[in-house]
Write a protein that holds these residues in place. Structure first.
Motif, short mmCIF file in Angstrom:
data_model
loop_
_atom_site.label_atom_id
_atom_site.label_comp_id
_atom_site.label_asym_id
_atom_site.label_seq_id
_atom_site.Cartn_x
_atom_site.Cartn_y
_atom_site.Cartn_z
N LEU A 1 0.83 -1.20 0.00
CA LEU A 1 0.00 0.00 0.00
C LEU A 1 0.87 1.27 0.00
O LEU A 1 0.56 2.23 -0.71
N THR A 2 1.96 1.23 0.78
CA THR A 2 2.90 2.36 0.81
C THR A 2 3.52 2.57 -0.57
O THR A 2 3.61 3.70 -1.07
N SER A 3 3.95 1.48 -1.19
CA SER A 3 4.58 1.55 -2.51
C SER A 3 3.63 2.13 -3.55
O SER A 3 4.00 3.03 -4.33
N ILE A 4 2.38 1.67 -3.56
CA ILE A 4 1.38 2.16 -4.52
C ILE A 4 1.09 3.64 -4.28
O ILE A 4 0.98 4.43 -5.22
N SER A 5 0.99 4.02 -2.99
CA SER A 5 0.68 5.42 -2.64
C SER A 5 1.79 6.36 -3.09
O SER A 5 1.53 7.45 -3.60
N ILE A 6 3.05 5.95 -2.92
CA ILE A 6 4.19 6.78 -3.33
C ILE A 6 4.22 6.92 -4.85
O ILE A 6 4.47 8.01 -5.38
N ILE A 7 3.93 5.84 -5.58
CA ILE A 7 3.88 5.89 -7.05
C ILE A 7 2.79 6.86 -7.51
O ILE A 7 3.01 7.68 -8.41
N LEU A 8 1.61 6.77 -6.86
CA LEU A 8 0.50 7.68 -7.21
C LEU A 8 0.86 9.13 -6.93
O LEU A 8 0.54 10.02 -7.72
N MET A 9 1.54 9.39 -5.78
CA MET A 9 1.93 10.75 -5.43
C MET A 9 2.93 11.31 -6.44
O MET A 9 2.83 12.47 -6.86
N ASN A 10 3.91 10.47 -6.85
CA ASN A 10 4.90 10.92 -7.84
C ASN A 10 4.24 11.24 -9.18
O ASN A 10 4.60 12.22 -9.85
N LYS A 11 3.25 10.41 -9.58
CA LYS A 11 2.54 10.66 -10.84
C LYS A 11 1.73 11.96 -10.75
O LYS A 11 1.65 12.72 -11.71
N TRP A 12 1.16 12.19 -9.57
CA TRP A 12 0.39 13.41 -9.35
C TRP A 12 1.30 14.64 -9.46
O TRP A 12 0.95 15.64 -10.10
#
Length: 265
Positions: free
Chosen positions: A30-41
């Motif tokens: 969940l942490t990994s997915i959240s960081i990827i989403l934040m970077n894309k944002w």
């Protein structure tokens, strides 16, 4: 955006349940997915028009002024107090005045910068807000090396326009006259027998590990200061430094002393 706060809480939960394998695995993913989403944002925001302001002069004073302006304008909208707006206008006037002074200063600057980039050679000749670069062919073709090693320095010097880029390839000795300062660049292809006259220069820059003896070199090239750049092996530089000290010659080591900056008055 609530995403950074979510990531923080998920990381806290990950630490709390690190002893329980399947729970820790879940929070880790969940942490990994959240960081990827934040970077894309962030990347998406970065590509929006006017989302990024560049070429602003920023030091400690102007940074504090900007934060103060943001805080005061926020307080004005929250409390509808005109005093906050007055203070905002005052600080904004000071900020724009400092920007104008800095722009005038940098419009008249003249400098040479020999960069500290491991295993590479690069020099910027800066005049006003423009520069031209001399570098080795590998660095000259690498946008990532330029972005992470040279662009921060150019922002510091307020350089916004690169006039030209010269990639040294196939020349053992290269001479530049920059605003009355004579600079000689010498690399691994240099041979003493090819030098049939004595050269007078202000700065001699050594790059790419040439086979030289400082005593013999000083007889052929008369210089005020010799600079060993970051493309040379450190053991060679230390050997050359000892030779310079024995001959009472001024030398500068980029690997040990950082980038060499020469300002022209």
């Amino acid at each position: 955006c609530a995403l950074p706060i979510l990531i923080l809480f998920v990381e806290i939960l990950l630490i709390c349940f690190s002893g329980v394998k399947f729970v820790a695995l879940f929070f880790g993913k969940l942490t990994s997915i959240s960081i990827i989403l934040m970077n894309k944002w962030i990347m998406m925001i970065d590509h929006l028009p006017f989302s990024l302001i560049s070429n602003l002069y920023a030091d400690l004073t102007t940074t504090i002024l900007l934060y103060s302006i943001v805080i005061l304008i926020s307080l004005f909208f929250l409390m509808n107090n005109k005093n906050y707006l007055k203070w905002t206008m005052l600080l904004f006037t000071i900020f724009t005045s400092l920007q104008s002074i800095a722009k005038y200063k940098y419009q008249h600057q003249k400098a040479m910068v020999v960069y500290n980039i491991p295993n590479h050679f690069s020099i910027d000749f800066i005049q006003g807000k423009s520069c031209f670069q001399i570098s080795d062919s590998v660095l000259g073709d690498s946008s990532s090396l330029i972005k992470y090693n040279i662009e921060p320095s150019r922002k510091y010097f307020y350089v916004i326009d690169e006039k030209s880029r010269i990639k040294i390839n196939g020349q053992s000795i290269f001479m530049v006259n920059f605003l009355g300062k004579r600079i000689v660049l010498l690399d691994s292809r240099f041979l003493f027998e090819n030098l049939n006259r004595v050269i007078n220069t202000d700065y001699l820059i050594i790059s790419d590990n040439p086979q030289i003896n400082i005593c013999e070199l000083a007889a052929k090239i008369k210089f005020k200061k010799i600079i060993f750049d970051a493309s040379n092996k450190l053991w060679k530089i230390r050997k050359w430094k000892k030779e310079c000290e024995a001959l009472h010659l001024q030398c500068f080591t980029v690997q040990e002393d950082g980038a060499f900056v020469m300002k022209v008055n």
